[in-house]
Write a protein that holds these residues in place. Structure first.
Motif, short mmCIF file in Angstrom:
data_model
loop_
_atom_site.label_atom_id
_atom_site.label_comp_id
_atom_site.label_asym_id
_atom_site.label_seq_id
_atom_site.Cartn_x
_atom_site.Cartn_y
_atom_site.Cartn_z
N LYS A 78 1.00 -1.11 -0.06
CA LYS A 78 0.10 -0.10 -0.16
C LYS A 78 0.89 1.36 0.04
N GLN A 79 1.95 1.15 0.61
CA GLN A 79 2.75 2.46 0.68
C GLN A 79 3.51 2.68 -0.47
N ALA A 80 3.71 1.34 -1.23
CA ALA A 80 4.33 1.52 -2.43
C ALA A 80 3.42 2.21 -3.56
N GLY A 81 2.03 2.27 -3.28
CA GLY A 81 0.99 2.83 -4.22
C GLY A 81 0.28 1.70 -4.85
N GLY A 103 -7.74 -8.44 10.97
CA GLY A 103 -7.30 -7.02 10.95
C GLY A 103 -6.58 -6.58 9.55
N LEU A 104 -6.86 -7.51 8.46
CA LEU A 104 -6.40 -7.10 7.26
C LEU A 104 -7.12 -6.42 6.36
N LEU A 105 -8.61 -6.13 6.69
CA LEU A 105 -9.31 -5.71 5.64
C LEU A 105 -9.00 -4.08 5.17
N PRO A 106 -8.36 -3.34 5.95
CA PRO A 106 -8.05 -1.91 5.72
C PRO A 106 -7.15 -1.93 4.47
N TYR A 107 -6.33 -3.12 4.28
CA TYR A 107 -5.63 -2.93 3.21
C TYR A 107 -5.97 -3.42 1.84
N ARG A 190 7.78 -10.07 -2.48
CA ARG A 190 8.28 -8.69 -2.18
C ARG A 190 9.22 -8.22 -3.17
N ALA A 191 9.99 -9.38 -3.57
CA ALA A 191 11.12 -9.23 -4.60
C ALA A 191 10.63 -8.82 -5.99
N LEU A 192 9.50 -9.40 -6.28
CA LEU A 192 8.74 -9.19 -7.43
C LEU A 192 8.09 -7.86 -7.75
N LEU A 193 7.68 -7.32 -6.49
CA LEU A 193 6.71 -6.09 -6.40
C LEU A 193 7.25 -5.08 -5.93
N LEU A 194 8.41 -5.26 -5.09
CA LEU A 194 8.89 -3.95 -4.32
C LEU A 194 10.38 -4.04 -4.75
N ARG A 195 10.73 -3.84 -6.12
CA ARG A 195 12.17 -3.80 -6.32
C ARG A 195 12.73 -2.21 -6.13
#
Length: 195
Positions: A78-81, A103-107, A190-195
């Motif tokens: 989410k932080q990465a957009g 507790g994951l619903l807000p994401y 994480r490696a795939l999407l947050l490079r």
């Protein structure tokens, strides 16, 4: 009754029924209302499948377990957009309750449940209905992440979007479905999407 023997029978039988649902061989109500009675019949017992399904749904909807690292990964995405959506063939009452308690619903930007869409994965109709409900939807910018080769990967591929098979158990892919990516854990995603 031997609980271990029941589970040994029920788990593969239940998975088989979900595969039958994905293929359109049975309906969702048939799956939900007969899976428990079928399992008990195997052990020589007559039980009301619909009543057991209601009890199961009530108790399961009150659970909200998550995998370690899920919350952090979703927060980072989410932080990465990223826009994050959930798409499930599960039972509405169970899925909504579990997400709420996790507790994951807000994401999530939205949750798409097959019962509410009147169609299920891997049907193209399911993916089309989901895409119509996402503003600015683009196939080129969409990645279907899931653990089911038949529902998630086959459906996503047929719809023309990239797919990522979450294969944490390192299962062999003995199907004709070839995901775009195969992930064994969150670090792969994480490696795939947050490079």
């Amino acid at each position: 009754m031997d609980v271990s023997a029941f589970k040994d029978y029920y788990i593969p039988m239940n998975k088989g029924m979900w595969r039958d649902l994905e293929k359109g061989d049975i309906s969702k109500p048939e799956l939900i209302n007969t899976r428990f009675s079928r399992a008990f019949v195997h052990f020589g017992l007559e039980k009301d499948g619909k009543e057991l399904a209601q009890l199961y749904q009530r108790f399961l909807s009150q659970q909200g377990q998550t995998y370690e690292g899920a919350r952090e990964l979703l927060a980072d995405l989410k932080q990465a957009g990223y826009q994050i959506y959930a798409a499930t063939n599960g039972v509405t009452a169970i899925q909504e309750g579990r997400l709420e308690r996790s507790g994951l619903l807000p994401y999530f930007d939205a949750i798409f449940i097959s019962e509410q869409l009147a169609t299920a994965k891997p049907s193209l109709d399911f993916f089309e209905k989901v895409s119509e409900r996402i503003a600015g939807f683009s196939k080129e910018k969409t990645l279907m992440i899931g653990d089911s080769l038949t529902a998630d990967m086959a459906g996503g591929a047929a719809f023309g979007i990239d797919t990522a098979w979450y294969n944490s158990k390192q299962l062999d892919n003995n199907s004709s479905v070839q995901p775009t990516y195969t992930l064994s854990d969150y670090s792969d995603l994480r490696a795939l999407l947050l490079r």
